[in-house]
Write an enzyme that holds these catalytic residues in place. Structure first.
Site, PDB file in Angstrom:
ATOM      1  N   HIS A 137      -7.338 -12.502  -7.882  1.00 41.03           N
ATOM      2  CA  HIS A 137      -6.628 -12.930  -6.672  1.00 41.03           C
ATOM      3  C   HIS A 137      -5.164 -12.475  -6.673  1.00 41.03           C
ATOM      4  O   HIS A 137      -4.682 -11.868  -5.711  1.00 41.03           O
ATOM      5  CB  HIS A 137      -6.736 -14.454  -6.580  1.00 41.03           C
ATOM      6  CG  HIS A 137      -6.259 -15.056  -5.301  1.00 41.03           C
ATOM      7  ND1 HIS A 137      -4.926 -15.326  -5.052  1.00 41.03           N
ATOM      8  CD2 HIS A 137      -6.924 -15.462  -4.194  1.00 41.03           C
ATOM      9  CE1 HIS A 137      -4.808 -15.872  -3.859  1.00 41.03           C
ATOM     10  NE2 HIS A 137      -6.015 -15.972  -3.316  1.00 41.03           N
ATOM     11  N   SER A 161      -5.054 -16.221   2.243  1.00 39.80           N
ATOM     12  CA  SER A 161      -4.435 -15.707   1.017  1.00 39.80           C
ATOM     13  C   SER A 161      -4.084 -14.233   1.132  1.00 39.80           C
ATOM     14  O   SER A 161      -3.109 -13.779   0.554  1.00 39.80           O
ATOM     15  CB  SER A 161      -5.396 -15.847  -0.165  1.00 39.80           C
ATOM     16  OG  SER A 161      -5.350 -17.119  -0.709  1.00 39.80           O
ATOM     17  N   ASP A 212       0.824 -17.161  -8.130  1.00 46.79           N
ATOM     18  CA  ASP A 212      -0.590 -16.825  -7.939  1.00 46.79           C
ATOM     19  C   ASP A 212      -1.337 -16.928  -9.275  1.00 46.79           C
ATOM     20  O   ASP A 212      -0.899 -17.638 -10.173  1.00 46.79           O
ATOM     21  CB  ASP A 212      -0.682 -15.414  -7.310  1.00 46.79           C
ATOM     22  CG  ASP A 212      -1.865 -15.264  -6.383  1.00 46.79           C
ATOM     23  OD1 ASP A 212      -2.999 -15.491  -6.848  1.00 46.79           O
ATOM     24  OD2 ASP A 212      -1.689 -14.929  -5.203  1.00 46.79           O
TER      25      ASP A 212
END
Ligand SMILES: *[C@@H]1O[C@H](CO)[C@@H](O)[C@H](O)[C@H]1NC(C)=O
Ligand SMILES: *[C@@H]1O[C@H](CO)[C@@H](O)[C@H](O)[C@H]1NC(C)=O
Ligand SMILES: *[C@@H]1O[C@H](CO)[C@@H](O)[C@H](O)[C@H]1NC(C)=O
Ligand SMILES: *[C@@H]1O[C@H](CO)[C@@H](O)[C@H](O)[C@H]1NC(C)=O
Ligand SMILES: *[C@@H]1O[C@H](CO)[C@@H](O)[C@H](O)[C@H]1NC(C)=O
Ligand SMILES: *[C@@H]1O[C@H](CO)[C@@H](O)[C@H](O)[C@H]1NC(C)=O
Ligand SMILES: *[C@@H]1O[C@H](CO)[C@@H](O)[C@H](O)[C@H]1NC(C)=O
Ligand SMILES: *[C@@H]1O[C@H](CO)[C@@H](O)[C@H](O)[C@H]1NC(C)=O
Ligand SMILES: *[C@@H]1O[C@H](CO)[C@@H](O)[C@H](O)[C@H]1NC(C)=O
Length: 747
Positions: free
Chosen positions: A205, A536, A140
């Site tokens: 994220h 996601s 990620d």
């Protein structure tokens, strides 16, 4: 034009397509390629030697070789990444030892309530001794080590099997006994001005996905008081390892993704979670597909996001059968804000506005009436950058039509001295996912927008106030949002994808302090937790459930874990979700059910090889997955049935427009429930479809015993693209459900 085993047409297209996008200045015509030599893991020295030797045959000097090669992959597969000209790449591709040469591409990154909603309450039964030894690996954008979600109070040292590491990095406070691994990969060597060469998370994220998967229990987590509650991952006692491969400006490159898979499998992770958009490469050329296959061989399950390219058909990515592919679903929560107009009328809009505006009414103006001298009324109606006259906007709320290209009208308005914006949108998507505003803002539909517009015209002194956002219930839930990528699987008509759905809309999880909530200029909102949406966010929910299942059954194969998750899922409604199984796969995940499935559909490496041979893959592309002996598909005993794979779901594609299409599915289940148990088949067939199962009863006398059966599906031509029935094996304690999907290709 190229040799059969070397380049392929799509590689060439992407080569042409990418030139200029990724080229390095001063290095005209050279770009990065991954050169695959096949599967046999070799020791590091030997690999490096082989790779340098191969490179030296196309490069002049040893210095050129050194300069060109950026990485040797050697733990789990044999390959290297290098900067090459097109000619050099082609030369390498034609060499005997080389399987293929694939241009490096760049991919995009595609909770409090969510766990309770899917039925994994905080008090759920846990196998803590094993859970503490589970390591989850994420590929990620990095992680926030100082976040409460990754503190190590009460954690002992990492499990003995752990070989990973965590060095000292810039702007990175370091690992601990919870966050036990952190590495970054940036093989192109091109500095990213917006990011830092460190596993630290600038975008938020990776912090968000990691905390959803395995974050600690953090009470009183919220986004400015919204979505408040206790934030936690699926497996709060498990350890976390971050492999940063996604960079704020450049995205996530194949070279880095492969290196991270190689490292994670070597380090000893149990589960890999990857919320990165896959390409539409075939199973033997995509970096995520290749990386996941090698992980699978080591007993590591890879869970990946289905993509955010819905609702168009066949938009699902990361669709290899050895990957667990996750669609997003929405939960029963929504975020609304009330807008009070000067005429006493109240309207309701969507989105997250954290600002306390009080009871004061602000003057309101329509964007079209605030046009600057150099712009048209039309542009100004959309409040595009530079279209509004600051003098007319100052101190006011502005009514704007949604500008698809803009980051936000409220930001444009605020930037020139205005207060905020009431934004009208005709896009359904804007009402599915809550947008966070950087200044007071709300999104309304056409009807309400027109109402506001009329009001601004009805009086000389229109005024309004946008109140702070509050939570509301939403029905029906769960639903699959439009953005979630849909099947059918573009890689094979026989395998249902996506596999499963999990919450991915407005998920609250940990965030980075290095970015404001919107990342927009002038945004002063920072929070340890925020709401994000996407497949996601759905992916780490399933990776977390996989880790949870593994904590009860450490010896289960990736396929057994996948089967347990799929056969216990709760079917979702085709009335709410038009594309049915192509939207939600086996349905909404049921975490506690997955721990105790009764039967599993297991598969090993050879099952996938049989499948690939049947799908037309040949000896020349398979060595990228298996080796060292080359695979000769004509010598492989073919897998049984139409799909040749013991997959826990079944899909039949109609071939015949006049008569029926018949599919035969050979399956075998392994008893993981009570030793002595009897299962009866329950069949539900959609209209026009006959389904028979032989035998109809399976009797087991011991644990791990296998029983085989055959499902014959006879489907008449239909008009709908997708219809589905199911086969459920029922015992007195278990219900093992497989959707049977009939796909009618629309041509
Ligand atoms: C997959 O791509 C590789 C590389 O281009 C090619 O050799 C192989 O034939 C392709 N396989 C299928 C089944 O399309
Ligand atoms: C990263 O660290 C450097 C040096 O300590 C510092 O100057 C910089 O501001 C830091 N950046 C961020 C985003 O924290
Ligand atoms: C919970 O968080 C809110 C806002 O962050 C804070 O005002 C409040 O004091 C916290 N409550 C507790 C019990 O910690
Ligand atoms: C969220 O906050 C509200 C108001 O402060 C409070 O009544 C409620 O109990 C909180 N919910 C949770 C789950 O903590
Ligand atoms: C609108 O909301 C306000 C509170 O913000 C309330 O006092 C008022 O009665 C509402 N008006 C109508 C017409 O419902
Ligand atoms: C247009 O005029 C406004 C002032 O009315 C100014 O702020 C803006 O920068 C101008 N835009 C362009 C593109 O010249
Ligand atoms: C807009 O929202 C209102 C209130 O929620 C609803 O009554 C109306 O039907 C919606 N209009 C459209 C075009 O969706
Ligand atoms: C694969 O096996 C078949 C049948 O045994 C044989 O005829 C063929 O030559 C083999 N192909 C290769 C590339 O070894
Ligand atoms: C399975 O079917 C048999 C024979 O029809 C019946 O006796 C038995 O009760 C059934 N078992 C279950 C669990 O439904």
């Amino acid at each position: 034009m190229f040799k059969e085993k070397g380049f392929h047409a799509s590689a060439l297209c992407s080569l042409l397509f990418l030139i200029g996008l990724v080229g390095v200045i001063g290095d005209e015509q050279k770009k990065f390629y991954i050169v695959y030599l096949g599967d046999h893991p070799v020791d590091k020295d030997h690999a490096t030697q082989t790779h340098n030797h191969l490179l030296s045959s196309v490069k002049g000097s040893e210095d050129d070789v050194k300069e060109s090669k950026v990485h040797s992959y050697h733990y789990n597969f044999n390959a290297f990444a290098a900067k090459l000209s097109g000619d050099e790449a082609q030369k390498l591709a034609s060499m005997d030892q080389v399987l293929y040469v694939i241009p490096n591409q760049y991919h995009k990154l595609d909770t409090t309530r969510s766990w309770d909603f899917v039925g994994l309450p905080q008090i759920a039964q846990r196998n803590l001794v094993t859970e503490r030894d589970i390591v989850v690996g994420l590929l990620d954008s990095g992680i926030t080590p100082q976040s409460k979600s990754f503190k190590d109070d009460g954690f002992g040292p990492p499990p003995k099997k752990w070989k990973g590491s965590c060095g000292h990095f810039a702007n990175f406070s370091g690992c601990n006994n919870k966050l036990i691994g952190a590495k970054y990969f940036k093989l192109d060597g091109v500095p990213d001005p917006a990011d830092i060469l460190s596993p630290v998370d600038i975008s938020g994220h990776g912090t968000h996905t990691s905390s959803t998967l395995a974050g600690n229990v953090v009470p009183n987590a919220s986004l400015y008081g919204l979505a408040n509650g206790t934030a936690r991952g699926a497996v709060p006692s498990a350890r976390v390892a971050m492999y940063k491969v996604c960079w704020v400006s450049s995205g996530c490159s194949d070279m880095d993704i492969l290196a991270a898979f190689d490292a994670a499998a070597h380090d000893g992770v149990d589960v890999i979670s990857i919320s990165i958009g896959g390409g539409f490469e075939n199973y033997t050329t995509g970096s995520i597909s290749i990386g996941a296959f090698h992980a699978m061989k080591k007993g590591i399950i890879t869970v990946a996001s289905a993509g955010n390219n819905g609702p168009s058909v066949s938009s699902v990515s990361n669709h290899a059968p050895w990957i667990l592919t996750v669609a997003a679903s929405g939960i029963d929560r929504d975020f609304r804000n009330d807008v009070h107009l000067g005429n006493g009328r109240n309207i309701t809009g969507y989105g997250v506005s954290t600002f306390n505006t009080g009871k004061v009414l602000y003057p309101l103006i329509s964007g079209a009436d605030a046009a600057g001298s150099n712009s048209t009324k039309e542009d100004a109606a959309y409040c595009t950058e530079g279209s509004l006259d600051p003098a007319k906007v100052k101190g006011r709320l502005v009514y704007c039509k949604l500008d698809e290209a803009s980051a936000g009208s409220e930001s444009v308005v605020k930037g020139i001295g205005g207060v905020g914006a009431i934004i009208e949108s005709g896009q359904f998507l804007d009402f599915e996912v809550s947008k966070i505003f950087m200044a007071p803002g709300t999104i309304v539909n056409d009807t309400i927008g027109e109402f506001v517009n009329e009001y601004t015209k009805s009086t000389k002194t229109p005024s309004a106030v946008i109140h702070r956002t509050h939570e509301t219930k939403r029905a029906p839930a769960p639903f699959v949002p439009l953005f979630s990528s849909r099947g059918p699987n573009p890689g094979s008509l026989h395998i249902l994808k996506p596999d499963i759905a999990a919450p991915g809309v407005n998920i609250l999880a940990a965030f980075t302090p290095l970015r404001s909530l919107t990342g927009l200029k002038g945004d002063t909102q920072f929070s340890d937790f925020t709401l994000l949406s996407g497949t996601s966010m759905a992916c780490p929910h399933i990776a977390g459930v996989a880790a949870y299942v593994k904590s009860f059954h450490p010896a289960w194969s990736p396929a057994a874990i996948k089967s347990a998750i799929l056969t216990t899922a709760k079917p979702m409604s085709q009335r709410v979700n038009e594309e049915g199984e192509f939207a939600f796969g086996a349905g909404q995940v049921n975490p506690t059910g997955a721990v105790n499935p009764g039967l599993v559909y297991d598969m090993d490496e050879m099952s996938y090889i049989q499948f690939l041979c049947k799908e037309g893959y040949s000896g020349s592309s398979l060595p990228v997955l298996v080796g060292p002996q080359p695979i000769n598909c004509s010598k492989i005993v073919p897998g049984l049935g139409s799909d040749a794979l013991n997959y826990p779901t079944m899909q039949l594609s109609l071939k015949n427009k006049q008569g029926p299409t018949i599919g035969v599915f050979q399956r075998s289940v392994t008893n993981v429930g009570q030793a002595i148990s009897i299962y009866n088949a329950t069949i539900i067939a959609p209209r026009g479809v006959e389904i028979t199962v032989e035998p109809m009863t399976l009797s087991f006398t011991s644990v791990l015993q296998k029983r085989s059966f055959k499902v014959v599906v006879k489907a008449q031509p239909t008009t709908s693209m997708v219809s589905a029935g199911s086969l459920v094996w029922k015992s007195s304690r278990h219900s093992v459900r497989s959707p049977i999907v009939i796909y009618n290709p629309q041509d």
